[in-house]
Write an enzyme that holds these catalytic residues in place. Sequence first.
Site, PDB file in Angstrom:
ATOM      1  N   ARG A  45      -9.265   7.566  32.893  1.00  0.00           N
ATOM      2  CA  ARG A  45      -9.482   6.220  33.439  1.00  0.00           C
ATOM      3  C   ARG A  45      -9.326   6.205  34.960  1.00  0.00           C
ATOM      4  NH1 ARG A  45      -5.924   1.825  30.529  1.00  0.00           N
ATOM      5  NH2 ARG A  45      -4.464   3.508  30.956  1.00  0.00           N
ATOM      6  N   LYS A 136      -2.660  13.428  16.524  1.00  0.00           N
ATOM      7  CA  LYS A 136      -1.587  12.743  15.804  1.00  0.00           C
ATOM      8  C   LYS A 136      -0.845  11.844  16.792  1.00  0.00           C
ATOM      9  CE  LYS A 136       2.575  13.456  16.478  1.00  0.00           C
ATOM     10  NZ  LYS A 136       3.699  13.926  17.255  1.00  0.00           N
ATOM     11  N   HIS A 228       4.714  16.288  11.316  1.00  0.00           N
ATOM     12  CA  HIS A 228       5.108  17.711  11.308  1.00  0.00           C
ATOM     13  C   HIS A 228       6.006  18.065  10.113  1.00  0.00           C
ATOM     14  CE1 HIS A 228       3.552  17.514  15.276  1.00  0.00           C
ATOM     15  NE2 HIS A 228       4.668  17.286  15.935  1.00  0.00           N
TER      16      HIS A 228
END
Length: 442
Positions: A45, A136, A228
């Site tokens: 960005r 994740k 995990h």
Amino acid sequence: MIKSCQFMIFGATGNLTYLKLLPAIYGLYKEGELCNAFQLVCIGRKRLNLDQYLESLDLKYTKQLEFETFKNHIIYKQMDFSDKKSYECLQDYLGAKNWIFYLATAPRYFETITTYLNDYGYLKEIVGFRRIVFEKPFGANFHDAKSINKHISKILEESQIFRIDHYLGKEMIQNILLTRAYNSFFELLWHHDAIDYFEIVISEKSGVKNRGGYYDQSGAMKDMVQNHMFQIVSLLAMDLPETLIPESIQEEKAKVLKKIEVTDNIVIGQYNGYLNEKGIDEKSKTETFVALEVKVHTKRWKDVPFYLKTGKAMVEKYAHIVVHFKKNHTLAKDNILVIQVQPEEGIMLRVNSKEPGVSNNVTPVMMDYCHSCLKYGDEPSAYGRLLLDIILGDKSLFASWSEIESSWLAIDKLQKPELVIYDKNKPWESHIVLEKGWWQRD
Ligand SMILES: NC(=O)c1ccc[n+]([C@@H]2O[C@H](COP(=O)([O-])OP(=O)(O)OC[C@H]3O[C@@H](n4cnc5c(N)ncnc54)[C@H](OP(=O)(O)O)[C@@H]3O)[C@@H](O)[C@H]2O)c1
């Protein structure tokens, strides 16, 4: 083998790209794994030109000789993910090639980015593949994850979706299945008659560093346990399929996660000083430590607890898995199998053996295999290994929706107990868990 593939990273000015993704792609490049014409389109960005972006990397490896040629493959593109129009110019890069779109962003952008890429037709696999990697955490809770999954599944074939959990790319996590599959004596003992309990520990020395804003919304339970640690439980507890092909592995792991239950044995803690860290709400109740007991309700694991512990600001940084076998003699120590994940990688086995000399005393001894000692050259990092698998289309080390769904359901159900405040970098045992009595059974 040289892989023909291009990368487009969304979130290329973020911590993950700087610290993990770019070094991993650079590593593949140095090892000659990527074709000469590969492109790496970095989207952030911040308003930067390419030189400023390259300067912002400011990492050790950018001083290396090979980086001089590597950097010629990088393109920096400034855009806002939610500005549909800005996706138009991406077609300048996307020719008839294999592309991996890596969403190194918070999950709230997954739907938007996938939608806009699709609206411009960039996800059609006319010539070459188009694969999307979802970092994740996949969602912020079960409902959020379900909505993301429903959305992306309407746009993409399952073969195009890669839900990444970099822990699965670690050498010794991969080794769990192989050690089980290729050592008959372990697999023969891999059930509740022979195993007393499992222990999985991921201990971090640092606090939240500069990731307070993210961490405070997540905490140890969502940052570590839901992904995990549950993935590790699934690898330990799954039935071994006849052949270790990706679909069968995912299917067996999913069966375990469907049967997972977190019991009432939970301790959560927050390190003293957490509230003063940058980006943390001054009244935050977010846990930076969690120890919990998990049961897997299958025949194989009847009454066998899996103890999970993870925390920040601990004494040491390490991760290991310990399998405690049942004792067959009161004078013997229990046999344990230790899988060391980090910092050293290896496998240790504790057996009881005669002491040298005239006595018949028995003493526990450690048989020690150092896996990291045998490595040669620059082996790919966990991210490097996973990127290679994405290029090859191999999903063995990626999570299916079914696995993620069950993991979130188990976590969302939890009633968190009262938060315990613990001192930074002091032994966790003295503060948090041991007094509860259920953690260590030795
Ligand atoms: N850091 C890790 O080691 C790690 C490990 C595993 C998973 N993850 C997960 O990966 C994701 C990213 O983590 P991170 O640590 O890299 O986060 P981060 O440092 O906050 O980076 C976020 C990235 O997204 C960009 N971004 C955010 N909103 C944007 C928008 N509206 N338009 C365009 N760009 C936008 C940021 O651009 P600007 O900076 O230019 O604004 C930046 O490049 C998170 O979900 C995190 O949980 C991180």
